[in-house]
Every structure is written in C-alpha cells, then in structure tokens.
Design an enzyme around this catalytic site. Structure first.
Site, short mmCIF file in Angstrom:
data_model
loop_
_atom_site.label_atom_id
_atom_site.label_comp_id
_atom_site.label_asym_id
_atom_site.label_seq_id
_atom_site.Cartn_x
_atom_site.Cartn_y
_atom_site.Cartn_z
N ASN A 7 3.15 -9.93 3.49
CA ASN A 7 2.65 -9.41 2.22
C ASN A 7 1.48 -10.31 1.84
O ASN A 7 1.66 -11.40 1.32
CB ASN A 7 3.76 -9.46 1.18
CG ASN A 7 3.33 -8.89 -0.15
OD1 ASN A 7 2.16 -8.54 -0.35
ND2 ASN A 7 4.27 -8.81 -1.08
N ARG A 71 2.92 -5.00 4.19
CA ARG A 71 3.01 -4.31 2.92
C ARG A 71 1.60 -3.99 2.47
O ARG A 71 0.76 -4.88 2.33
CB ARG A 71 3.70 -5.19 1.88
CG ARG A 71 3.79 -4.50 0.54
CD ARG A 71 4.37 -5.40 -0.51
NE ARG A 71 4.50 -4.64 -1.74
CZ ARG A 71 4.73 -5.18 -2.92
NH1 ARG A 71 4.89 -6.48 -3.03
NH2 ARG A 71 4.83 -4.43 -3.98
N HIS A 160 5.81 0.07 -5.97
CA HIS A 160 7.17 -0.47 -5.69
C HIS A 160 8.01 0.56 -4.94
O HIS A 160 9.24 0.51 -4.98
CB HIS A 160 7.95 -0.81 -6.98
CG HIS A 160 7.42 -1.97 -7.77
ND1 HIS A 160 7.50 -2.01 -9.14
CD2 HIS A 160 6.83 -3.11 -7.37
CE1 HIS A 160 6.98 -3.14 -9.57
NE2 HIS A 160 6.56 -3.83 -8.52
N ARG A 221 1.66 -7.75 -17.74
CA ARG A 221 0.97 -6.46 -17.92
C ARG A 221 1.55 -5.69 -19.10
O ARG A 221 2.76 -5.72 -19.34
CB ARG A 221 1.11 -5.59 -16.67
CG ARG A 221 0.32 -6.08 -15.49
CD ARG A 221 0.61 -5.24 -14.24
NE ARG A 221 1.01 -6.11 -13.15
CZ ARG A 221 1.70 -5.71 -12.08
NH1 ARG A 221 2.08 -4.46 -11.96
NH2 ARG A 221 2.01 -6.56 -11.15
N GLY A 315 16.14 -7.66 -13.12
CA GLY A 315 17.23 -6.67 -13.04
C GLY A 315 18.47 -7.21 -12.37
O GLY A 315 19.60 -6.88 -12.75
N ASN A 317 19.28 -10.51 -12.16
CA ASN A 317 19.78 -11.77 -12.73
C ASN A 317 20.01 -11.79 -14.23
O ASN A 317 20.82 -12.59 -14.70
CB ASN A 317 18.80 -12.90 -12.39
CG ASN A 317 18.74 -13.16 -10.90
OD1 ASN A 317 19.75 -13.52 -10.30
ND2 ASN A 317 17.59 -12.94 -10.31
N GLU A 367 12.76 -5.47 0.13
CA GLU A 367 11.59 -4.76 0.63
C GLU A 367 11.23 -5.21 2.04
O GLU A 367 10.78 -4.41 2.86
CB GLU A 367 10.40 -5.00 -0.32
CG GLU A 367 10.57 -4.28 -1.65
CD GLU A 367 9.75 -4.89 -2.78
OE1 GLU A 367 10.12 -5.99 -3.24
OE2 GLU A 367 8.76 -4.28 -3.20
#
Ligand code: ADP
Length: 379
Positions: A7, A71, A160, A221, A315, A317, A367
């Site tokens: 990546n 990726r 994603h 963002r 999500g 943790n 991923e």
C-alpha cells in the site's frame, strides 16, 4: 509461497507478506517519511529497499514471493476487478490520477518500483473503488447537470471497497448463512470512515463519493457538508481551492472540532474534564449523530437488514461508539448487549442481544489478506 501486499502512499509504504492459503500474515511493516528531509529515505525506490531489509531481518524469505498485490485507490469506471498490471493498465491507473490526485500517483510509483524488484511474478492491482462498481445508478448519480457530470466522470465511486467486501463476506461466515441471503450494513470506522449497504453480497449504497471526502465524520475529514460552504469560503473568506481542499481533508472531522483525530486521545480529553473537554464532547456527539443518521438511512435503503458490522480501528476497538451509535433503536430491531459489546476480544463476534432481530457484530477487517487472495488467483 507468499504474496507481498503493498500500500504505497505519498510518503509511506505499508507492506505485508501474506500466506494466502493459510490466511496468515508472515511479516509486516511500515516505511514512513519517504522524501522528507532528514529521514534518509530519498524516494520510494529507497523506501522499498528499506521494506525488503525489514522483511529480511524478520526472517522472511523474499525469494518465496509468488505475486505482488497492490492497493490502488481509484479504478474509475474501467477497473473494478483485481487486474493484472501491464504497461497499459499502469498507464491507465496514472491517467485516473485526476480523480484521486493524492493517491493514484503514489500507488503508481509503488507499482513501478516493485515491478523492477520483482520482475518475474504477477503484479495485481486491487481497487478501493471496485466493490462499489455495482451501485445502482440511483445511488451513484449526483443530481447535477448530466453533461457536466459525464464529461468529468463525476459520480459516486465509493472507497474502502476491499474492506466492505471482506467484512460482509465474513459476516456470512460468522453467522453460518449464505452471503446471497444476507442484507448487511458495514461500518468501516478507521482514520477514514465509510458505511455501506450490501444486499446479498452486492453493494447497493455507500457513504463515500467521487472522493473519500463524502459521508461520515472522520479523523481529519469533514464528511458530508453543504457544498454551499465551499463557495462561501471562497467568496467570504477568500480561500483558494487548495486551501479549502486542505481544510476539509486535513483540518476537519474530529481534528477540526477538538484538535485530535485519534479516538483514544479524544476519550482522554473528554474524561479529563478540563479545558478542551467541551469541544471533545461535541466532536464525539457530531461523530455519533452522523453515524446514526447513516444507519437509519441504510435501514431504509435495504428495507430488511440482517446484520450490522463494525470494523477498522475505531469500529473494532471503541465499544462506546458502537453502543452510542445504536442506542435506543430497539424499535428498529437493534439491541446491543452491553456485556458482549465490552468483551475483550480480537475475534469476529456478535455483540447484540440474543433477542435482537438484527445481529450486530464486530468483524476485524483484513484488507491485506483480501488483496493477497485476489493476487494469488493470478499465480
Ligand atoms: P486507517 O484508516 O489509517 O487504516 P485504522 O483502521 O487503523 O486506520 O484506525 C485508526 C484509528 O483507530 C485511530 O486513529 C484511532 O482513532 C482508532 N483506534 C485504534 N485503536 C483504538 C482503541 N484501542 N480504542 C479506540 N480507538 C482506537
């Protein structure tokens, strides 16, 4: 036999050596500050050498690499399946930089370097937009002048995708039900964050759009914002396009609201109760509110929902985020079990009450494994 998964970002290379058959990571690491003064890593070619060194030091055998999976953020309209990289497909990936100026050029550099270093194995691009190629036109189309949109490739692409596809597939495995029968909402909450609605394994809606800026509140963002704000910033504040871009991508979201973008720091700010805790609490509330709004919207999009899955750093943790985002939704068929939700576990697991009509899960994303498996198919 392993697959090297890369990546490549503008100043970093994330790498992982994966055994695609066993489904395990053999070794992984991160090279950062590429091209930054004082880092000693002049460019991506040197960054890759550093990565190989790190893999070598960990005892990994680079001679056993059978494929390299890359990726790639934007596949545009053309690429949605994992794609064998040739000179021609690479040129096309570079051409798509207009749609992803921060990401595709860096992805392309990583590909070029790795192709030189591993000339004898297949290199495969896996696109972040790929899974959302299936979005129905009604979900993918912005309500603007259609000739302008067509001319500039303006539509909702989603990102994603590798994670949303992997997690929705894992939900079916964990529940022991056929993917084709399941309607799932996936909430990928990392530094970047996105939601998707998946019907029978096919994505029908997602929160990110032309770029990864639309949708949920993220680390830095803004997510959804009235486009009128942009014109206002231009006219009333005299900001240039580049400044507005930087504001919305890097100085907004949690960071913009309270100064930190990491959820652990955000919780600490709130709990410490001092100056800054009011702003941090508001940041948290805005984040949760937006998330609830999307859950509600996707319940309506899907009509019938079997599962809601939380994934990625936040999500997986942040139990409080899961609890707060879905609190009080019993009438909609969602009942999180507080004890299950707080359980200390790294595994995919159900966190809803046994009586909850909709099953809520935590599903660790992977991923790298998904990319490795996609690349492996070309060996
Ligand atoms: P990326 O989008 O960069 O891949 P990740 O999915 O790794 O990000 O998520 C990173 C974010 O996850 C961090 O910024 C942090 O906010 C959050 N996070 C990681 N670990 C925890 C934790 N134990 N508790 C709460 N939040 C966490």
């Amino acid at each position: 036999m392993t697959v090297l998964v890369l990546n490549s970002g503008s100043s970093s290379i994330k790498f992982q050596l994966v055994d695609p058959v066993a489904g395990t990571a053999v070794a992984s690491g991160l090279v950062e500050q590429i091209g930054e003064s004082g880092s000693g890593i002049a460019d991506h070619a040197e960054g890759m050498q550093r990565a190989y060194q790190m893999l070598d030091d960990s005892g990994a055998d680079l001679a056993a690499v059978q494929a390299v999976g890359h990726r790639v953020v934007h596949g545009g309209q053309r690429f949605y399946q994992p794609t064998l990289i040739t000179d021609e497909t690479l040129a096309e990936i570079e051409r798509l930089s207009a749609l992803a100026p921060l990401h595709n050029p860096a992805n392309a550099i990583g590909i070029k370097v790795a192709r030189k270093d591993f000339p004898a194995v297949p290199h495969v691009a896996v696109f972040d937009t790929g899974f959302f190629h299936s979005l129905p036109d009604a979900a993918a189309t912005y309500a603007i002048d259609r000739t302008v949109a067509a001319e500039h490739g303006i539509r909702r692409y989603g990102f994603h995708g590798t994670s949303h596809e992997y997690v929705s597939g894992r939900v079916a495995e964990v529940l022991g039900r056929p993917l084709s029968e399941l309607n799932t909402i996936v909430l990928h909450l990392g530094n970047g964050a996105s939601a998707s609605a998946v019907r029978g394994g096919v994505a029908v809606e997602t929160s990110m759009g032309l770029t990864p800026l639309e949708g949920l509140v993220m680390g830095t963002r803004s997510g959804d914002i009235d486009p009128g704000v942009l014109m206002h910033l231009r006219r009333a504040a005299g900001m240039e396009v580049e400044q507005i871009d930087e504001l919305l991508n890097r100085r907004s979201g949690l960071k913009g609201l309270c100064g930190v973008n990491d959820f652990r720091e955000l919780r600490a700010l709130i709990e410490d109760g001092a100056e800054g805790s009011v702003a941090a609490q508001l940041a948290y509330d805005v984040y949760i509110h937006r998330l609830r709004k999307y859950v509600g919207a996707y319940l309506a999009v899907l009509g019938r929902v079997d599962a809601i899955a939380f994934t990625a750093g936040v999500g997986e943790n942040a139990a409080s985020v899961r609890e707060d985002a879905l609190a009080g939704l019993d009438r909609l068929g969602i009942a999180v079990d507080p004890q299950r939700n707080r359980a200390d576990s790294r595994d995919a697991r159900v966190i809803s009450a046994a009586t909850s009509p909709i099953t809520v899960l935590v599903v660790p994303t992977n991923e790298e494994l998904a990319i490795a498996r996609a690349a492996w198919r070309f060996v």
